[in-house]
Enzyme design. Structure first.
Site, short mmCIF file in Angstrom:
data_model
loop_
_atom_site.label_atom_id
_atom_site.label_comp_id
_atom_site.label_asym_id
_atom_site.label_seq_id
_atom_site.Cartn_x
_atom_site.Cartn_y
_atom_site.Cartn_z
CG HIS A 91 -1.62 1.10 1.11
ND1 HIS A 91 -2.83 1.25 0.52
CD2 HIS A 91 -1.52 2.60 1.73
CE1 HIS A 91 -3.48 2.52 0.77
NE2 HIS A 91 -2.75 3.37 1.43
CG ASP A 170 -11.93 3.58 5.51
OD1 ASP A 170 -11.43 4.69 6.22
OD2 ASP A 170 -11.46 3.35 4.30
NE ARG A 177 -10.00 10.69 8.07
CZ ARG A 177 -9.20 10.00 7.33
NH1 ARG A 177 -9.49 8.76 7.11
NH2 ARG A 177 -8.12 10.24 7.13
CB SER A 192 -8.62 5.38 7.04
OG SER A 192 -8.81 5.16 5.58
CE LYS A 196 -9.07 2.00 3.11
NZ LYS A 196 -9.16 3.24 2.53
N1 URA Z 1 -5.86 6.45 2.05
C1 URA Z 1 -6.64 6.05 2.89
O1 URA Z 1 -7.31 4.80 2.51
N2 URA Z 1 -7.24 6.51 3.98
C2 URA Z 1 -6.80 7.67 4.51
O2 URA Z 1 -7.21 8.06 5.32
C3 URA Z 1 -5.88 8.17 3.89
C4 URA Z 1 -5.23 7.47 2.44
#
Ligand code: URA
Length: 435
Positions: A91, A170, A177, A192, A196
């Site tokens: 990621h 999320d 957000r 967040s 995932k």
């Molecule tokens: N990427 C995400 O998935 N969540 C965040 O809060 C920031 C970047």
């Protein structure tokens, strides 16, 4: 239905810098997901978290509550010859010219490790992997969980959109957000991203945490804190997690856009491509292979074509034609060097914003993107340039966009004429593992 807590008490507690209890966290995340806590109440709580932070226990519990809001994938049924195949994922916190997923996923799969790469679309100045791949004629981002698991077994690498079932709390909270100035909070970003990744069920994860003008985190200390928080969350949830801190003060590679980034990724898979893209792809692959118990040099499969073979299979298995010509922008505009010297600085954020304004990115979730739009760079920091030489080429289908893109590039670079080019910044700034 009567609720277990009063949301105003939860907001007041965080406003007054008190820790939230595990029960309060479980409840507020669940109640927001089902609509029992309103957007204005959650935005107030998110701002209190932004301002007053959360301790490690609160972040871990918040992450678990977001995971519990949806389904968890299970890759235990992916079987290779005689044994379960390890899964590894990457990621990136997002950057400019960050096309690394495209060569990385097939490269790691070439060594027998399955790579389930759930990716997103771009919003704002950072590009999205799915937007880039969608410039390949026929390529499809969506698939069922069953199809994904089947392709992981047969092809080894899948890059696709996350289904709606993964961490729905999320999805709702991230959208909120985004419009309430509460994105850049370490507890909220870490929970967040990690909710995932943990729900996805990968065995190991490498995080590419970007630092610099083109990244969420502008300074190294904050990026390091975010990286360590995420590494520890992963580790506690049983996912082998490491992080690389990498420079995002200048774009990665020589292309920023969609189709032109695919083209550069294919160059890397063919054993060429810009040095920085190759260096980061290989470094991240090394982390993923090592976490999966594979002791081989990932650079080999870029050179001998094995990674390219997996890439072509991966594109075909998702409906794409790896041999089809990629879309080309109708119009171009060249920016030339105003003087001779050494390019000292080329700002990632400015180039990202220019590419976005040219049509490669979107302002609203539902906007389309232009496949051919973007910025091609002809020089990188440290390179010698001559007056009048092309520095970058701006690409778009809609030439009325050039002016706004050029505005963003006005102070984006510096040419040193006195041989004082300054020390080159390293691409990989650090590595973090579980504390
Ligand atoms: N990427 C995400 O998935 N969540 C965040 O809060 C920031 C970047």
């Amino acid at each position: 239905m009567s609720e277990r807590f009063d949301v105003v008490d939860v907001i007041r507690a965080k406003r007054d810098r008190l820790g939230l209890t595990g029960e309060q966290i479980d409840w507020v995340v669940d109640a927001y997901t089902r609509g029992a806590v309103a957007d204005e109440q959650m935005s107030s709580l998110a701002m209190a978290i932004y301002l007053n932070g959360m301790n490690r226990e609160e972040i871990a519990r918040w992450t678990q509550a977001m995971i519990a809001s949806g389904e968890r994938l299970d890759f235990s049924s992916i079987i290779g010859p005689g044994q379960k195949i390890a899964t590894a994922d990457k990621h990136s916190t997002g950057g400019v010219g960050d096309k690394i997923t495209l060569p990385l996923a097939p490269l790691v799969a070439a060594y027998g490790v399955a790579v389930p790469q759930l990716s997103g679309r771009g919003l704002g100045h950072t590009g999205g992997t799915l937007d880039k791949l969608e410039s390949i004629p026929g390529w499809q981002a969506s698939m069922s969980n069953e199809r994904m698991i089947s392709l992981l077994g047969s092809v080894g690498a899948v890059i696709c959109a996350a289904g709606a079932g993964l961490a729905p709390a999320d999805k709702k909270l991230y959208a909120l957000r985004d419009v309430t100035g509460t994105v850049e909070a370490i507890p909220l970003i870490a929970s967040s991203i990690m909710s995932k990744k943990i729900a996805e069920g990968t065995d190991s994860l490498v995080l590419d945490v970007k630092v610099g003008s083109g990244a969420f985190m502008k300074d190294e200390a904050t990026a390091r804190e975010l990286a360590q928080t995420m590494v520890d969350l992963g580790h506690e949830a049983g996912v082998k997690t490491t992080a690389l801190l990498t420079d995002m003060s200048t774009p990665l590679g020589l292309t920023v856009g969609n189709a032109i980034e695919v083209e550069e990724s294919v160059d890397v898979l063919a054993g060429g491509g810009p040095d920085d893209v190759v260096e980061l792809t290989v470094a991240l692959a090394r982390e993923m292979l090592s976490a999966s118990g594979v002791d081989e040099d990932p650079a080999d499969a870029l050179v001998d074509g094995r990674a390219m073979d997996v890439y072509r299979d991966m594109i075909r298995s998702q409906g794409g034609d790896p041999d089809a010509a990629l879309p080309v922008a109708r119009e171009s505009h060249v920016v030339t060097a105003p003087e001779s010297g050494t390019l000292r600085r080329l700002d990632a954020l400015a180039v990202g914003v220019a590419s976005w304004r040219l049509g490669a990115g979107r302002s609203r979730k539902e906007d389309p993107v232009q496949a051919g739009a973007g910025v091609r760079l002809h020089a990188k920091p440290g390179d010698t340039v001559r007056q009048g030489q092309p520095l970058m080429t701006l690409l778009t289908d809609t030439p009325e966009r050039f002016d706004r893109a050029l505005e963003s590039l006005a102070d984006s670079y510096e040419i040193a004429t006195d041989n004082s080019a300054g020390a080159e910044r390293a691409l990989i700034l650090g590595r973090l593992s579980a504390e």
